[in-house]
Design an enzyme around this catalytic site. Structure first.
Site, PDB file in Angstrom:
ATOM      1  N   GLU A   1       1.660   7.939 -11.321  1.00  0.00           N
ATOM      2  CA  GLU A   1       0.340   7.470 -11.968  1.00  0.00           C
ATOM      3  C   GLU A   1      -0.365   8.498 -12.331  1.00  0.00           C
ATOM      4  O   GLU A   1      -0.740   9.575 -11.600  1.00  0.00           O
ATOM      5  CB  GLU A   1      -0.732   6.759 -10.813  1.00  0.00           C
ATOM      6  CG  GLU A   1       0.085   5.569  -9.923  1.00  0.00           C
ATOM      7  CD  GLU A   1      -0.873   4.715  -8.930  1.00  0.00           C
ATOM      8  OE1 GLU A   1      -2.102   5.287  -9.220  1.00  0.00           O
ATOM      9  OE2 GLU A   1      -0.352   4.118  -8.156  1.00  0.00           O
TER      10      GLU A   1
ATOM     11  N   GLU B   1       1.300   4.694  -1.792  1.00  0.00           N
ATOM     12  CA  GLU B   1       0.249   5.642  -1.214  1.00  0.00           C
ATOM     13  C   GLU B   1       0.027   5.515   0.125  1.00  0.00           C
ATOM     14  O   GLU B   1      -1.202   5.269   0.604  1.00  0.00           O
ATOM     15  CB  GLU B   1      -1.260   5.594  -2.066  1.00  0.00           C
ATOM     16  CG  GLU B   1      -0.831   6.085  -3.267  1.00  0.00           C
ATOM     17  CD  GLU B   1      -2.344   6.614  -4.168  1.00  0.00           C
ATOM     18  OE1 GLU B   1      -3.445   5.784  -3.684  1.00  0.00           O
ATOM     19  OE2 GLU B   1      -2.299   6.971  -5.217  1.00  0.00           O
TER      20      GLU B   1
HETATM   21  C1  GLA Z   1      -4.381   5.084  -6.409  1.00  0.00           C
HETATM   22  C2  GLA Z   1      -3.697   3.737  -6.276  1.00  0.00           C
HETATM   23  C3  GLA Z   1      -3.701   2.748  -7.657  1.00  0.00           C
HETATM   24  C4  GLA Z   1      -5.186   2.764  -7.994  1.00  0.00           C
HETATM   25  C5  GLA Z   1      -5.665   4.107  -8.395  1.00  0.00           C
HETATM   26  C6  GLA Z   1      -6.871   4.038  -9.126  1.00  0.00           C
HETATM   27  O1  GLA Z   1      -3.698   5.844  -7.105  1.00  0.00           O
HETATM   28  O2  GLA Z   1      -2.088   3.996  -6.060  1.00  0.00           O
HETATM   29  O3  GLA Z   1      -3.327   1.359  -7.177  1.00  0.00           O
HETATM   30  O4  GLA Z   1      -5.890   2.153  -7.042  1.00  0.00           O
HETATM   31  O5  GLA Z   1      -5.749   4.823  -7.339  1.00  0.00           O
HETATM   32  O6  GLA Z   1      -8.026   3.756  -8.100  1.00  0.00           O
END
Ligand code: GLA
Ligand code: ZN
Length: 655
Positions: A305, A141
């Protein structure tokens, strides 16, 4: 297809790994994503690499048929790195960022770059020949935790180089930026400042008081910095492996240009959390996020995710209702996902994310959410041939422009104006009318019957020409207020409004008002303007709606112009959602699009796959709903009579 979980073996005792892998297999999961925060685990001390932890886990998983997507672990730099090297970002007040929450380092910092390259290379070398590593994720991210923009000395120097490359001479930059005002002419590129805190900045949030050309270029440069940072790692990986490379992007997130960030990736992936501590998203907003991610490469993607439980950092949001995890899965597939990975397998006992619930709870016991995903896995494995390589029949395009997202954030036009909300209102209306709508850059116009180009304020001459060609050849272009008025240097064009579109739209916006209260709009489309009212003199165009109050009562608010073989609609005001929907209905019908009124909360998406066409039905209502569509369910093989279960999803071959 990839049906996986995000996994953190490092959170669990080694003695639990086998049982956890068994449970994954039982759940139908065939892939894990790992390693993105493991820098300290694999390089305990500088230059000392040890991947044995992951080697062992990868083997345990592989023995159960579960493959790994491994990551370069640069998202969470270890403390030894920040102790030894001055790699932390500086904020706009010049303060050093603190360490301990990921993503604290600067993309232009030579030491961070070097250390990132080394760890990426060691990881790539180590796993290049491992057949169980089927794909790679770079970092995690980019831009998360407000990390896109840094104001350190390295960034300033790199910005100077970036500008020199673009502008050639400082005189050219001064001229393009209007340095004559406020004594802002520079003598050299090295003089150029970053738009950091200055005495002019008002105390309240969004408004900035820097030269808008400087601010826009700095945002472009910052986005480019992460694209470049990522590219270094991609180049390293490609030396060692031919496995596919991705990065997990963030849907609507606009600080980094998603088209640029995904250009060098083999496929896009992204992280989808529809409801958490910070609120719940409308289903159309989530669908649009999927479409932005599909539109980034105009290619199917993976959700890396996907929310699997109640979620939050300090407290949780709403718990996914029975059926909802399955529904979100089908929603992703309907909008272009070809694989899905749920975050995370087991809920963490320690660390920041104790309340970000996974597929199983803290005790690791499989309950409702696990069993729902297990059922979903079975279904998906049985209909996989319809999912892989599926395409949507798109009728419309909503244009998303990062330059314009930044430009509108720099100069907001009117207090409550928000570009992202504005483009969302057009996507939402199309989605609610079940017009299959892509979201992407202004390109490939000929693929769409209608192109919505809301508030395309910053526009190059070339882009204006392309839009015009599209209309000449029979396209339907929908423009809104503030379109066509600026050039790529964020300078206002010396043209009558709407600037480069005045002729194609067949109008002149002779005045405008940012009204203090809403103004009724009447005619073919009825509603309210709340933020902006262009006062339009048609110049060949036909008036569709006019204002019914204020000193411009009776003046045109919405127009349509026949141009070449096509039409240009101009919407001079922001409209409430119901009015946008009326507008989209009129535009779509006249463009020959089959508008399908479905009950509220139902989405209908028509897909083509190598195995034939089908229709995805999604019911966001918590009650049974009549869809009006009949056929055969490809999931169950049963006849489908039109009624869809509460929070249900169906894949139908229509009869
Ligand atoms: C993001 C991050 C994860 C985790 C999630 C939930 O998407 O990529 O590592 O931290 O948020 O908080
Ligand atoms: Zn920096």
């Amino acid at each position: 297809m990839i049906f996986g979980v995000d996994y953190y073996p490092e959170h669990w005792d080694r003695s639990e790994w086998e049982a956890q892998a068994d449970l994954m297999k039982e759940g139908g999961f065939n892939t894990v994503r790992m390693g993105e925060f493991a820098w300290k685990l694999v390089e305990r001390e500088e230059g000392n690499f040890d991947f044995s932890l992951f080697d062992e886990v990868i083997d345990i998983l592989a023995a159960r048929g579960i493959k790994t997507i491994f990551s370069t672990p640069t998202a969470a730099p270890p403390k030894w790195l920040v102790n030894k090297y001055d790699v932390l970002q500086r904020d706009k007040y010049g303060r050093k960022k603190g360490w301990g929450a990921r993503r604290e380092c600067c993309a232009n910092n030579p030491d961070y770059i070097k250390k990132s390259e080394i760890i990426a290379e060691e990881t790539a070398k180590h796993y290049a020949d491992n057949k169980n590593v089927i794909a790679w994720q770079i970092d995690n991210e980019f831009g998360c935790h407000a990390s896109t923009h840094c104001y350190c000395e390295h960034c300033r120097k790199e910005f100077a180089k970036w500008l020199k490359e673009k502008y050639g001479t400082i005189e050219n930059l001064n001229e393009k930026w209007g340095g004559a005002f406020w004594s802002l002419d520079y003598d050299s590129f090295d003089d150029v400042i970053l738009p950091a805190y200055n005495s002019c900045e008002p105390p309240s949030g969004n408004l900035w008081s820097h030269n808008p050309a400087l601010d826009l270029e700095y945002r472009r440069f910052s986005s480019d910095s992460w694209v470049k940072y990522q590219k270094r790692q991609i180049d390293i990986l490609r030396k060692y492996t031919s496995a596919a490379i991705t990065h997990n992007l963030m849907g609507h997130f606009s600080d980094i240009n998603a088209f640029d960030l995904s250009r060098e990736l083999d496929f896009v992936s992204w992280d989808n959390y529809p409801e958490n501590q910070w609120g719940a998203s409308e289903h159309e907003y989530v669908s649009m996020a999927h479409e932005i991610m599909r539109g980034a490469k105009n290619k199917n993607f993976v959700v890396m995710e996907e929310q699997a439980g109640p979620a939050g950092w300090d407290f949780v949001g709403r718990s996914p209702r029975p059926g909802e995890l399955r529904l979100w899965t089908y929603q992703a597939l309907a909008h272009g996902a070809e694989g899905i990975v749920y975050f995370r397998f087991r809920t963490a006992l320690k660390g920041m994310e104790q309340y970000w619930y996974g597929v199983t709870d803290h005790d690791g016991v499989p309950r409702r959410r696990f069993f729902e995903l297990q059922r979903t896995a079975k279904e998906l494995h049985s209909i996989e041939k319809y999912i892989i390589g599926a395409r949507t029949h798109y009728d419309a395009l909503v244009v998303k422009s990062y330059d314009n997202a930044w430009g509108h954030a720099i100069k907001r036009h009117s207090r409550n104006y928000d570009y992202e909300n504005h483009i969302y209102s057009f996507y939402k209306a199309n989605n609610d009318l079940n017009v299959n709508t892509a979201v992407s850059r202004a390109a490939d116009y000929e693929k769409y019957k209608v192109v919505y180009m809301p508030a395309y304020n910053i526009i190059t001459d070339g882009e204006a020409k392309e839009a015009e060609e599209y209309v000449k050849n029979g396209g339907n272009l929908v423009l809104t207020f503030r379109s066509g008025g600026r050039d790529e240097y964020n300078a206002v064009r010396p043209l009558r409004l709407p600037g480069v579109f005045a002729e194609t739209a067949g109008i002149e916006a002779v005045e405008f008002d940012a009204p203090p209260r809403s103004v009724p709009v009447c005619g073919e489309i009825n509603g309210e303007a709340r933020i902006w009212c262009d006062i339009i003199e048609p110049n060949g165009a036909k008036t569709l709606s006019y204002y019914d109050d204020e000193y411009y009562r009776g003046k045109a608010a919405i127009t349509v112009n026949e141009y070449g073989k096509g039409r240009v609609y101009y919407v001079g005001c922001d409209l409430n959602d119901a009015a946008v929907k009326e507008l989209v209905r009129i535009v779509s019908k006249s463009a020959g699009i089959d508008v399908k009124d479905a009950p509220d909360g139902v989405e209908i998406i028509r897909k083509t796959s190598p195995e034939g066409d089908y229709t995805v039905l999604l019911n966001y209502n918590e009650r049974e709903t009549e869809t009006g569509i009949k056929g055969e369910s490809l999931i169950s093989g049963n006849k489908f009579n039109g009624k869809i279960a509460p929070l249900g999803a169906e894949i139908i071959r229509e009869s």
